[in-house]
Scaffold this active site. Structure first.
Site, mmCIF file in Angstrom:
data_model
loop_
_atom_site.group_PDB
_atom_site.id
_atom_site.type_symbol
_atom_site.label_atom_id
_atom_site.label_comp_id
_atom_site.label_asym_id
_atom_site.label_seq_id
_atom_site.Cartn_x
_atom_site.Cartn_y
_atom_site.Cartn_z
ATOM 1 N N CYS A 54 11.425 5.164 16.296
ATOM 2 C CA CYS A 54 11.849 4.320 14.994
ATOM 3 C C CYS A 54 12.897 4.900 14.180
ATOM 4 O O CYS A 54 13.448 4.169 13.532
ATOM 5 C CB CYS A 54 10.485 4.237 14.209
ATOM 6 S SG CYS A 54 9.067 3.677 15.042
ATOM 7 N N HIS A 109 12.465 2.351 7.031
ATOM 8 C CA HIS A 109 11.716 1.906 8.302
ATOM 9 C C HIS A 109 10.343 1.140 7.755
ATOM 10 O O HIS A 109 9.583 1.686 6.994
ATOM 11 C CB HIS A 109 11.543 3.029 9.281
ATOM 12 C CG HIS A 109 10.628 2.385 10.217
ATOM 13 N ND1 HIS A 109 10.893 1.650 11.041
ATOM 14 C CD2 HIS A 109 9.427 3.056 10.810
ATOM 15 C CE1 HIS A 109 9.955 1.401 12.061
ATOM 16 N NE2 HIS A 109 9.114 2.146 11.908
ATOM 17 N N ASN A 122 6.050 -3.676 12.340
ATOM 18 C CA ASN A 122 6.970 -2.663 12.828
ATOM 19 C C ASN A 122 7.499 -2.986 13.858
ATOM 20 O O ASN A 122 7.070 -2.872 14.888
ATOM 21 C CB ASN A 122 5.930 -1.267 12.874
ATOM 22 C CG ASN A 122 6.765 -0.124 13.303
ATOM 23 O OD1 ASN A 122 7.843 -0.212 13.587
ATOM 24 N ND2 ASN A 122 6.061 1.065 13.233
HETATM 25 O O1 UT7 Z 1 6.612 3.463 13.123
HETATM 26 C C1 UT7 Z 1 6.301 4.726 13.330
HETATM 27 C C2 UT7 Z 1 5.387 5.359 12.514
HETATM 28 N N1 UT7 Z 1 4.154 4.562 12.482
HETATM 29 C C3 UT7 Z 1 3.504 4.634 11.397
HETATM 30 O O2 UT7 Z 1 4.018 5.217 10.286
HETATM 31 C C4 UT7 Z 1 2.018 4.347 11.217
HETATM 32 C C5 UT7 Z 1 1.281 5.258 10.582
HETATM 33 N N2 UT7 Z 1 -0.175 4.956 10.434
HETATM 34 C C6 UT7 Z 1 -0.611 3.887 9.549
HETATM 35 O O3 UT7 Z 1 0.109 2.882 9.209
HETATM 36 C C7 UT7 Z 1 -2.143 3.729 9.403
HETATM 37 O O4 UT7 Z 1 -2.536 5.091 9.612
HETATM 38 C C8 UT7 Z 1 -2.879 2.817 10.117
HETATM 39 C C9 UT7 Z 1 -2.452 1.281 9.737
HETATM 40 C C10 UT7 Z 1 -2.517 3.025 11.713
HETATM 41 C C11 UT7 Z 1 -4.464 3.078 10.063
HETATM 42 O O5 UT7 Z 1 -4.801 2.736 8.574
HETATM 43 P P1 UT7 Z 1 -5.694 3.913 7.948
HETATM 44 O O6 UT7 Z 1 -5.787 3.507 6.385
HETATM 45 O O7 UT7 Z 1 -5.205 5.338 8.135
HETATM 46 O O8 UT7 Z 1 -7.025 3.526 8.592
HETATM 47 P P2 UT7 Z 1 -8.013 4.817 9.508
HETATM 48 O O9 UT7 Z 1 -7.098 5.000 10.915
HETATM 49 O O10 UT7 Z 1 -8.153 5.936 8.683
HETATM 50 O O11 UT7 Z 1 -9.318 3.684 9.772
HETATM 51 C C12 UT7 Z 1 -10.183 3.746 8.824
HETATM 52 C C13 UT7 Z 1 -11.250 2.612 9.518
HETATM 53 C C14 UT7 Z 1 -11.710 3.198 10.528
HETATM 54 O O12 UT7 Z 1 -13.035 2.846 10.550
HETATM 55 P P3 UT7 Z 1 -14.118 4.142 10.348
HETATM 56 O O13 UT7 Z 1 -13.951 5.137 11.001
HETATM 57 O O14 UT7 Z 1 -13.960 4.480 8.737
HETATM 58 O O15 UT7 Z 1 -15.575 3.344 10.381
HETATM 59 C C15 UT7 Z 1 -10.935 2.475 11.724
HETATM 60 O O16 UT7 Z 1 -11.735 2.498 13.085
HETATM 61 O O17 UT7 Z 1 -10.689 1.557 9.781
HETATM 62 C C16 UT7 Z 1 -11.027 1.218 11.050
HETATM 63 N N3 UT7 Z 1 -10.021 0.456 11.831
HETATM 64 C C17 UT7 Z 1 -9.950 -0.843 11.550
HETATM 65 N N4 UT7 Z 1 -10.666 -1.937 11.310
HETATM 66 C C18 UT7 Z 1 -10.260 -3.132 11.141
HETATM 67 C C19 UT7 Z 1 -8.689 0.914 12.442
HETATM 68 N N5 UT7 Z 1 -7.956 -0.295 13.028
HETATM 69 C C20 UT7 Z 1 -8.689 -1.407 12.428
HETATM 70 C C21 UT7 Z 1 -8.219 -2.776 12.510
HETATM 71 N N6 UT7 Z 1 -9.416 -3.721 11.807
HETATM 72 N N7 UT7 Z 1 -7.272 -3.030 12.873
#
Ligand code: UT7
Length: 325
Positions: free
Chosen positions: A112, A251, A281
């Site tokens: 990225c 980004h 993204n």
């Molecule tokens: O381009 C290169 C750089 N990339 C990035 O910068 C991406 C960086 N990361 C992120 O943007 C975020 O970490 C994500 C958007 C990928 C995830 O968001 P988050 O707020 O960090 O969520 P999480 O991974 O901590 O997940 C929270 C909960 C989990 O459930 P439990 O374990 O709390 O029950 C996940 O399983 O949300 C769940 N979850 C979802 N629920 C509904 C994860 N993905 C989804 C989804 N829909 N699509």
């Protein structure tokens, strides 16, 4: 003498995929995606389209915008996280498609941050006098390396391309740049198989190892940290303060990353470009597409100081500070 952007173009596939359509594919909701990422829709390329197709369209527009012809380009640098193939370079395929027969061509792999790495590299070739007009292309068809069964990642990415022509400029131009990397975080965001470490085989395909894998939480923390640090460093390097900066174009990974970093910088959000709601993204294409949109919408005036900041797999990061002429 400075190097600067003298032409810009972008190209996005027509097909718009809204979050509600992803609700039918994986267990997710539009509300979750909007709240956790800010993304509402993304563009997805047709099955017969590869990154070089989108890149070549953006490149043609950038060259036209610079009032040049393809044969005036003496170097093409393409950055893509989803290149057409391992080799040859996507830049060579673009060279052929746009008929830039006088250009050397090579790819940069900085995920990225690829467009920022490409822009900084182009600047060096201009400043050294080695090249006159360097085309930098960020192009992605991430939809083809996205695991559409993985709700953690498939909601994030989109397809698109942006390109710029970098040349000598009399006024304005690129005033400062920084690049960085920390390979100890390589495993946090990767496509594990398909290279020489884990060559393609039936097992790797069955285990879906040719798709993007990400430790979202760790990448999120890294992104906020290097976003803030990169902006502070580049402003210092240019002997300026944050008050001098008219616009930040980051980004476009997650609006919460942008919000958190901008809050730490105490920088006004109105002076930050966000378009990830429409495109998700697009990795190396996010910054040039956002820059082109900002110019088209009249958000950048002559004399404005604009900072581009990228971060991503590698881990890599980088920033460019330029004065718009
Ligand atoms: O381009 C290169 C750089 N990339 C990035 O910068 C991406 C960086 N990361 C992120 O943007 C975020 O970490 C994500 C958007 C990928 C995830 O968001 P988050 O707020 O960090 O969520 P999480 O991974 O901590 O997940 C929270 C909960 C989990 O459930 P439990 O374990 O709390 O029950 C996940 O399983 O949300 C769940 N979850 C979802 N629920 C509904 C994860 N993905 C989804 C989804 N829909 N699509």
């Amino acid at each position: 003498m400075r190097a600067g952007i003298i032409g810009i173009g972008s190209f996005l596939p027509e097909k718009v995929v809204h979050n509600t359509e992803l609700e039918k594919i994986v267990e997710t909701t539009n509300e979750w995606i909007v709240e956790r990422t800010g993304i509402q829709s993304r563009r997805i390329a047709e099955a017969n389209i590869s990154s070089s197709d989108l890149g070549a369209e953006a490149a043609r527009l950038a060259i036209e915008n610079a009032n040049l012809k393809p044969e005036d380009i003496d170097m093409i640098i393409s950055a893509s996280s989803s290149p057409d193939c391992t080799f040859p370079a996507t830049a060579c395929i673009i060279q052929d498609k746009i008929n830039a027969k006088n250009a050397a061509a090579f790819d940069i792999q900085a995920a990225c941050t690829g467009f920022v790495y490409g822009l900084v590299t182009a600047t060096q070739y201009i400043l050294s006098g080695e090249c006159k007009n360097v085309l930098v292309v960020g192009c992605e068809v991430l939809s083809k390396i996205t695991d559409w069964q993985d709700r953690n990642t498939c909601i994030l990415f989109g397809d698109g391309a942006g390109a710029v022509v970098v040349s000598n400029v009399q006024q304005g131009g690129i005033a400062a740049s920084i690049l960085g990397a920390d390979g100890s975080g390589a495993g946090l965001l990767e496509v594990p198989a398909g290279g020489t470490r884990e060559p393609a085989n039936l097992e790797s395909v069955k285990n879906r190892r040719h798709y993007i894998k990400m430790n979202g939480n760790e990448v999120f923390k890294f992104a906020v940290k290097v976003f803030e640090e990169s902006i502070r460093k580049i402003v210092n390097k240019a002997n300026l303060t944050l008050d001098h900066i008219d616009l930040i174009i980051p980004h476009q990974a997650n609006v919460r990353i942008i919000d958190a970093a901008v809050k730490r910088l105490k920088f006004p959000m109105e002076r930050v470009v966000v378009n990830l709601d429409k495109y998700g993204n697009m990795s190396s294409a996010s910054i040039p597409v956002a820059l082109h949109e900002a110019i088209s919408m009249g958000k950048i005036k002559r004399g404005d100081k604009v900072v581009l900041v990228g971060f991503g797999a590698g881990l890599t990061w980088g920033a460019v500070l330029m004065e718009w002429a």
